[in-house]
Design a protein around this motif. Sequence first.
Motif, PDB file in Angstrom:
ATOM      1  N   SER A 155       0.441  -4.045  -9.132  1.00 19.44           N
ATOM      2  CA  SER A 155       1.447  -4.629  -8.236  1.00 19.44           C
ATOM      3  C   SER A 155       2.081  -5.913  -8.763  1.00 19.44           C
ATOM      4  O   SER A 155       3.103  -6.343  -8.253  1.00 19.44           O
ATOM      5  CB  SER A 155       0.807  -4.882  -6.870  1.00 19.44           C
ATOM      6  N   GLY A 180       3.228   1.502  -4.475  1.00 21.04           N
ATOM      7  CA  GLY A 180       3.230   0.099  -4.855  1.00 21.04           C
ATOM      8  C   GLY A 180       4.338  -0.255  -5.831  1.00 21.04           C
ATOM      9  O   GLY A 180       4.360  -1.361  -6.353  1.00 21.04           O
ATOM     10  N   LYS A 628       2.802 -10.082  -3.030  1.00 18.47           N
ATOM     11  CA  LYS A 628       2.391  -8.820  -3.595  1.00 18.47           C
ATOM     12  C   LYS A 628       2.023  -8.020  -2.371  1.00 18.47           C
ATOM     13  O   LYS A 628       1.211  -8.470  -1.579  1.00 18.47           O
ATOM     14  CB  LYS A 628       1.182  -9.027  -4.473  1.00 18.47           C
TER      15      LYS A 628
END
Length: 636
Positions: A155, A180, A628
Amino acid sequence: MLLSGKLSILGAFGLFLASSSAATSLTSTGFTSTVNGISYFSPPKSVGTIKLGKGVSVEAGSYVPVTVVTTSSDKYSASDLSTTLKSFGAKDDVYQDAFSQITYVQYTGGQPKDPKYKGTVLTTKTTAAAAIPNGPYFLSSSGALFKAYRLYSDSIGAFTEGVIVAEDGSGSVLPAGVAGQSVAIAVPSRLYYTATEAKPLAGVRLGVKDIYDLKGLKTSNGNRAWYHFYPEANGTAPPVQNLIDAGAIPVGKMKTSQFANGESATADWVDYHAPFNPRGDGYQQPSSSSSGPGAAAGAYEWLDIALGSDTGGSVRGPSQVQGLFGNRPSHGLVSLDHTMPLSPQLDTPGLLTRDPVLHSKAAKAMYKANLTFVNEYPKDILLVGFPSTATSDSERILLNFVSSLKSFLSGNASVFNITASWLSSRPANAPADLSAFLNLTYPTLITKEQIRLVRDPFYADYAKKYDGRRPFVNPTPLSRWAFGDNTTETVETAVANKTVFMDWFNSKVLAPAPKTCSDKILLYVGSTASPSYRNIYLPPPSVPFGFSSGRYSVLSETPDHVIPIGEASYNSTITNHAEVLPVTVDIMAGKGCDGMIFSLTEALVKAGIIKPTVAGGSSVSGGEILYKRGIVGSEQ
Ligand SMILES: *[C@@H]1O[C@H](CO)[C@@H](O)[C@H](O)[C@H]1NC(C)=O
Ligand SMILES: *[C@@H]1O[C@H](CO)[C@@H](O)[C@H](O)[C@H]1NC(C)=O
Ligand SMILES: *[C@@H]1O[C@H](CO)[C@@H](O)[C@H](O)[C@H]1NC(C)=O
Ligand SMILES: *[C@@H]1O[C@H](CO)[C@@H](O)[C@H](O)[C@H]1NC(C)=O
Ligand SMILES: *[C@@H]1O[C@H](CO)[C@@H](O)[C@H](O)[C@H]1NC(C)=O
Ligand SMILES: *[C@@H]1O[C@H](CO)[C@@H](O)[C@H](O)[C@H]1NC(C)=O
Ligand SMILES: *[C@@H]1O[C@H](CO)[C@@H](O)[C@H](O)[C@H]1NC(C)=O
Ligand SMILES: *[C@@H]1O[C@H](CO)[C@@H](O)[C@H](O)[C@H]1NC(C)=O
């Protein structure tokens, strides 16, 4: 078979399709599955077959999670089994409770008597040598067992490709994806591996900067044209091979700034997007060029160590800003065949990790006999760039460390002024102005050598295939190469100047000593938690002229290790909130004394003066990585 866990399998096994005209072989690349929302990958080759006894049937064409356990005791009881399974959960991020619904207990001694194991358990006799390694697997209807790799999303964008390495040491691109918006990385269960003397790194998860060849995989050197132009590598770089031979598991190739030249996020990174530094507000520079190794080692608990390279600071910079133990080794400890050069006179392979004990172990495996651990330490400490009194948290941390080190070594610290020292002890014919003398040494070597060894052959190969065309190259390497094209300096003058400095430094500053390898250690300030935002527009790239503490080791071929010693806060213009960033020092010693620094670092950990760092937003306390997407702890 009823499972409390939810399992779904995607993918297919080896099938052979035939058409009327030609036979087409379809080769399985494994399968993916999710168990309770966690994603897995299984390579296509089964590790063994077990006999499905009573109570276990697997629907044709499907798979169920199982756990393999081995015991040598005929008194292995249900409660022993449950203790074992609990320890698996504590040790391993691939294992989860759903794998314990079916347990395959192998016994190498007498058959466990009346074990009264709960649930469905198969037992079978085997030998220690033939036993299937403990851990989680997927079981097919025919009784074949397939390894379980957990899939993680990269990520923070640190990897170029996820990698699976076969038993013969050749790599292939991981044929799996995961949510992701980034590549997936597959990590095998830690339970499959036991460290031995021959394989001290068994199961250690390794990321590899994408300037090192790994047989069977393409190498990008951070350049798209290069990646697509050249075929898969036909060999593996010795530093990578040495780590694999010691049991490390390469899980991916990692981003590098282009041709390992120093690039800043974001504008310099035209071909690929720079990795995200996980620390602080998540928008700090990840440094260069081993930025993939640095960002990933700072971000991912599931990654143990990363292989970077340091020509002018490329292991040290990312280690400093991401709060990692990182080393630039003495020059020449291991061959750099199958590795992209910047300047063979200066290039070195170094490791980045949160764990100083693993750092020593992996370095031993990588540099082999060229690394000797020494357990006696110099008492003279030279300080470069340290404040005389502390006016901020980072300065307090730096001075506290010096004071702890002094008392640990029962030593003396003194300020080292290289300009003054050079003036008073330089060789007879050397110029007095050290900064002017060495100003062009580094840029001449890296540009002239990379032009000769990398650019010119690449341009020629590309032009030949594409009607005289040139491949795309980022602004930073172009601006550096332009200097190399135009300068009247030569590699010979650069090497001559480097040699004069090196001989002086290695006798007058950090000289050999009998018991302690080096007569002194030299400390300079690594990072001080001062922000360097990646969303700032920067001036165009320039040539790395000049001379500073970061160049001492480069030009003297001495070891230079980054040691994280804490963190300090800054007010983030991104979050409008106080955030923390790492504080680090660099420790240098005489040439060939790498093992003394490794031992000293471990001794400082034992003495409680420094600590391993952790993955996450803070190098000291971990926690969520900002911006993230992600579930703390599960990292999916
Ligand atoms: C391996 O590849 C290199 C170029 O990348 C080439 O020079 C060499 O001949 C190849 N070796 C073999 C054994 O094919
Ligand atoms: C140790 O270093 C020497 C000199 O650079 C090199 O020739 C040798 O191959 C290295 N040894 C190992 C085991 O890598
Ligand atoms: C520390 O330095 C002082 C002054 O230079 C000297 O007198 C002393 O012996 C040194 N101590 C050690 C342990 O080297
Ligand atoms: C280092 O020494 C030089 C030459 O004596 C002097 O000009 C300079 O100010 C000194 N630097 C520091 C930081 O003391
Ligand atoms: C280093 O070289 C650059 C480019 O020639 C020049 O601009 C700079 O002044 C030099 N610095 C020193 C300390 O000589
Ligand atoms: C080497 O040193 C000489 C001075 O002795 C200087 O003129 C020259 O620019 C230097 N060249 C390099 C590449 O370091
Ligand atoms: C260097 O030389 C190239 C031609 O080889 C030229 O295009 C470029 O402008 C020059 N760069 C500098 C900084 O002088
Ligand atoms: C952050 O801002 C606050 C409030 O303005 C100030 O008190 C504090 O000293 C600042 N912290 C840092 C590390 O600059």
